[in-house]
Write an enzyme that holds these catalytic residues in place. Structure first.
Site, PDB file in Angstrom:
ATOM      1  CG  HIS A  37      -0.304  -0.235   2.512  1.00 39.45           C
ATOM      2  ND1 HIS A  37       0.047  -1.497   2.939  1.00 39.45           N
ATOM      3  CD2 HIS A  37       0.068   0.608   3.499  1.00 39.45           C
ATOM      4  CE1 HIS A  37       0.607  -1.421   4.123  1.00 39.45           C
ATOM      5  NE2 HIS A  37       0.646  -0.142   4.499  1.00 39.45           N
ATOM      6  CG  HIS A  45       1.031   5.307   3.841  1.00 39.51           C
ATOM      7  ND1 HIS A  45       0.179   5.265   4.929  1.00 39.51           N
ATOM      8  CD2 HIS A  45       1.726   4.136   3.881  1.00 39.51           C
ATOM      9  CE1 HIS A  45       0.365   4.129   5.603  1.00 39.51           C
ATOM     10  NE2 HIS A  45       1.304   3.434   4.986  1.00 39.51           N
TER      11      HIS A  45
HETATM   12  P1  5GP Z   1       1.580   0.458   7.339  1.00 39.61           P
HETATM   13  O1  5GP Z   1       2.114   0.767   8.693  1.00 39.61           O
HETATM   14  O2  5GP Z   1       1.402  -1.017   7.124  1.00 39.61           O
HETATM   15  O3  5GP Z   1       2.359   1.113   6.217  1.00 39.61           O
HETATM   16  O4  5GP Z   1       0.154   1.145   7.249  1.00 39.61           O
HETATM   17  C1  5GP Z   1      -1.046   0.472   7.444  1.00 39.61           C
HETATM   18  C2  5GP Z   1      -2.125   1.523   7.428  1.00 39.61           C
HETATM   19  O5  5GP Z   1      -3.370   0.880   7.283  1.00 39.61           O
HETATM   20  C3  5GP Z   1      -2.181   2.344   8.721  1.00 39.61           C
HETATM   21  O6  5GP Z   1      -2.001   3.725   8.403  1.00 39.61           O
HETATM   22  C4  5GP Z   1      -3.571   2.042   9.270  1.00 39.61           C
HETATM   23  O7  5GP Z   1      -4.178   3.170   9.858  1.00 39.61           O
HETATM   24  C5  5GP Z   1      -4.323   1.560   8.056  1.00 39.61           C
HETATM   25  N1  5GP Z   1      -5.371   0.588   8.346  1.00 39.61           N
HETATM   26  C6  5GP Z   1      -5.257  -0.522   9.103  1.00 39.61           C
HETATM   27  N2  5GP Z   1      -6.421  -1.204   9.122  1.00 39.61           N
HETATM   28  C7  5GP Z   1      -7.282  -0.502   8.343  1.00 39.61           C
HETATM   29  C8  5GP Z   1      -8.650  -0.707   7.970  1.00 39.61           C
HETATM   30  O8  5GP Z   1      -9.312  -1.684   8.355  1.00 39.61           O
HETATM   31  N3  5GP Z   1      -9.219   0.230   7.163  1.00 39.61           N
HETATM   32  C9  5GP Z   1      -8.507   1.312   6.690  1.00 39.61           C
HETATM   33  N4  5GP Z   1      -9.180   2.165   5.897  1.00 39.61           N
HETATM   34  N5  5GP Z   1      -7.225   1.530   7.027  1.00 39.61           N
HETATM   35  C10 5GP Z   1      -6.619   0.635   7.847  1.00 39.61           C
END
Ligand code: 5GP
Ligand code: ZN
Length: 139
Positions: free
Chosen positions: A99, A101
């Protein structure tokens, strides 16, 4: 992937605030935003890291990031944004489904640039830099 949160969002089993969708890509608001408009852009297919993405899907993800970044900034009147991937657990990736951001940035948000990612910077010699560059280039 059965236990992947983002695959569940793709399948509609977990609701999301979708802002863009095509055959390969989905984009939706982050549930825990760092800023208003914080958006996640994902391939619909489950791939853990950028390294695992087929080239055509990677191109489609980047195209969506490219189109959405100005749309996200405009939507929340942000003068800038940080666009980034946490690529792998050691880099802070918590959801093991690729993903990107898009985080809108504001002059007074207290945030920092990409250069603040690490506190212990390496002190590399010219020779070490040459070696690393050659290895990356496959020489
Ligand atoms: P990472 O730390 O893996 O780069 O970011 C994961 C992101 O996914 C975090 O910013 C978190 O807030 C978001 N996230 C986690 N679970 C969910 C969810 O169920 N729905 C949405 N819309 N975002 C999520
Ligand atoms: Zn997944």
């Amino acid at each position: 992937m059965d236990d992947c949160i983002f695959c569940k969002i793709v399948d509609g089993d977990i609701p999301s605030r979708t802002v863009y969708e095509d055959d390969d890509v989905l984009a939706f608001l982050d549930a825990n935003p760092l800023a208003p408009g914080h958006t996640l852009v994902i391939p619909k297919a489950h791939h853990e890291r950028l390294n695992d993405l087929p080239a055509d899907i990677g191109s489609n993800v980047f195209a969506a990031l490219h189109d959405l970044t100005p749309a996200v900034e405009d939507a929340v009147d942000a003068p800038a944004s940080t666009v980034a991937f946490n690529n792998g657990e050691a880099a802070g990736q918590e959801v093991p489904h690729v993903h990107g951001h898009i985080v809108p940035r504001f002059e007074s948000d207290g945030g920092r640039p990409i250069h603040a990612l690490v506190s212990d910077r390496p002190d590399l010699s010219d020779e070490e830099l040459d070696d690393i560059a050659a290895t990356i280039a496959g020489e």
